[in-house]
Design an enzyme around this catalytic site. Sequence first.
Site, PDB file in Angstrom:
ATOM      1  CG  ASP A  23      -2.290   0.393   1.014  1.00  0.00           C
ATOM      2  OD1 ASP A  23      -2.490   1.510   0.514  1.00  0.00           O
ATOM      3  OD2 ASP A  23      -3.190  -0.404   1.312  1.00  0.00           O
ATOM      4  CG  ASP A  56      -4.784   5.556   1.067  1.00  0.00           C
ATOM      5  OD1 ASP A  56      -5.616   4.668   1.262  1.00  0.00           O
ATOM      6  OD2 ASP A  56      -4.770   6.647   1.683  1.00  0.00           O
ATOM      7  CD  GLU A  84      -8.893   4.291  -1.620  1.00  0.00           C
ATOM      8  OE1 GLU A  84      -9.797   3.925  -0.877  1.00  0.00           O
ATOM      9  OE2 GLU A  84      -8.012   5.104  -1.240  1.00  0.00           O
ATOM     10  CG  HIS A 122      -9.038  -1.731   4.175  1.00  0.00           C
ATOM     11  ND1 HIS A 122      -8.758  -1.704   2.828  1.00  0.00           N
ATOM     12  CD2 HIS A 122      -8.718  -0.504   4.640  1.00  0.00           C
ATOM     13  CE1 HIS A 122      -8.284  -0.512   2.505  1.00  0.00           C
ATOM     14  NE2 HIS A 122      -8.241   0.233   3.588  1.00  0.00           N
ATOM     15  CG  ASP A 123     -11.536   1.632   3.466  1.00  0.00           C
ATOM     16  OD1 ASP A 123     -11.092   1.579   4.622  1.00  0.00           O
ATOM     17  OD2 ASP A 123     -10.895   2.109   2.501  1.00  0.00           O
TER      18      ASP A 123
HETATM   19  C1  NOJ Z   1      -8.427   4.968   1.970  1.00  0.00           C
HETATM   20  C2  NOJ Z   1      -8.094   3.782   2.812  1.00  0.00           C
HETATM   21  O1  NOJ Z   1      -8.536   2.618   2.167  1.00  0.00           O
HETATM   22  C3  NOJ Z   1      -8.736   4.003   4.155  1.00  0.00           C
HETATM   23  O2  NOJ Z   1      -8.696   2.855   4.972  1.00  0.00           O
HETATM   24  C4  NOJ Z   1      -8.056   5.185   4.798  1.00  0.00           C
HETATM   25  O3  NOJ Z   1      -8.714   5.507   6.000  1.00  0.00           O
HETATM   26  C5  NOJ Z   1      -8.086   6.424   3.890  1.00  0.00           C
HETATM   27  N1  NOJ Z   1      -7.783   6.125   2.524  1.00  0.00           N
HETATM   28  C6  NOJ Z   1      -7.076   7.432   4.365  1.00  0.00           C
HETATM   29  O4  NOJ Z   1      -5.777   6.962   4.158  1.00  0.00           O
END
Ligand code: NOJ
Length: 562
Positions: free
Chosen positions: A99, A200, A257, A330-331
């Site tokens: 990441d 990210d 992302e 994970h989100d």
């Molecule tokens: C996206 C990530 O997937 C998430 O888990 C994170 O809180 C935010 N970006 C900030 O880095």
Amino acid sequence: MTTEPWWKESVVYQIYPRSFNDSNGDGIGDIPGIIEKLDYLSTLGVDVIWLSPIYDSPNDDNGYDIRNYQAIMHEFGTMADFDELLEKAHAKGLKIVMDLVVNHTSDEHAWFMEAKQSKNSPKRDYYIWREGRNGAQPNNWASNFSGPAWEYDEQTDMYYLHLFSKKQPDLNWENPELRQDVYKMMKWWLDKGVAGFRMDVINLISKDQSFPDGELAEGEVYASPMPMTANGPRIHEFLREMNEQVLSQYDILTVGEMPGVDVEEVKRYTAAERNELHMVFHFEHMGLGDGPEGKWSALSWKLTELKKIMSKWQYGLEQEGWNSLYWNNHDQPRVVSRFGDDKTYRERSAKMLATCLHGMKGTPYIYQGEEIGMTNVAFSSIAEYEDIESINWYNEKRKQGVPEEELLQSIHARGRDNARTPMQWDDTLHAGFTKGTPWLAVNPNYKEINVKQALEQPNSIFYYYKQLIALRKTEETLVHGAYGLLLPEDEAVYAYTRKFNEDVLLVVCNFTAEEQRRNFNAELGERQARVIVSNLEQEEAQLLDEVVLAPYEAFIYRLQSS
Ligand code: NOJ
């Protein structure tokens, strides 16, 4: 297979290290824990592991707040552990993708510690500082984690920008020295042998330098900064520079992302001749059913809408660019709870969803636990949650008087801890994740849903994923075939074809708990079909003029030439 890049023919498995496997009993997953499970991942058959951040971090946002990009978080182990992981993964033919979190650092990163010392500090300009406006923050932007996006710094009487928590100050990509330092760090990891980066919120790194106010939603004090921060003025320039100086020098996978992107924008990020990134995680299907308060006011969703979104991306990137395929991470909540049935038809609907996604064109990503059908969790009090996003939002809404019950319901449906409960390895205490006390409680359903059981049952979800992953290695059409949606108006059945040269695959998925009958003759002609994969272990294909689908049944057929 063709001589296409390896990442087009790969399946990626995402590990959230904190919740994967704890080897030393401190309740937190770690790198030696991952090493112990490499055989498991080899058995599954994935090609690439994407590790959510393992860098040194004070864990305000579980590692997405990095204190030192070139050190390992001590709870996770040491750099020697990482090197061992890399070596052992490589020995099994597994690649490791890291990441890359460079929109922001932790406020405990050495750069920020130095930057906040004084206005003249050499690292001051690595971050985004502005004077206040009328004694308040420089503009009206909201943080993605509730509250304002600016934090006042008393020592220098200025504000710094943080699109996420106040412990995650945004980096200033306008500064060429900062960019060079980031590239140097990326090369350091690539030279170690990592196989690429998941980047990210990478499309937020170029900010509109006039920092304009955002449009306020009714009743809100702060405005979403998304329109002013996503795909900013210099984003393509920055990514092209990164590509030229770093990415193009290695044979790697890159995936950005990117909240707030549409197909046209993603073509600009991923078209091969533009030399930026290979693929993008967009969020359109993740936003399905979002209400007035976004994910927190989730409403019901329709299959026709899901098809529309997925098909738009399948068609849109057919000629240029490449899709990443994912149902959760994970989100996000667990897919079987969100788009399937996590009760009566848990196993069957999990396999159906896998068929639907792995049948598409793009690189599939599996989030840990998805391969055994892990579900959402519903803790009864906010005290049991750990996620900063959920907790901040809960506190803000409680202050406004919203009842606790209502807030918990939203968190049950869409909160990030749904994905973060520890991996369920077996039916012993804490699901075999740890011998200590887990940092986040295990989902109470671990006695029924766990890896041990999945490995013992030949028809488990796990072995179904294994079958789908293996098909990607043998079926060129699954990798390269063009997608064609059938039955666009159908609210129950998702059906599509994949065509490559003369070969045609038909993917059919029943998204309901009712039997469905469909006739495909009109669209496909009277053709014989052969079963490639079926979640009901059917061996014989049915005639296409009356396909009978049991609840949540799914299959892939190969059509015989007509
Ligand atoms: C996206 C990530 O997937 C998430 O888990 C994170 O809180 C935010 N970006 C900030 O880095």
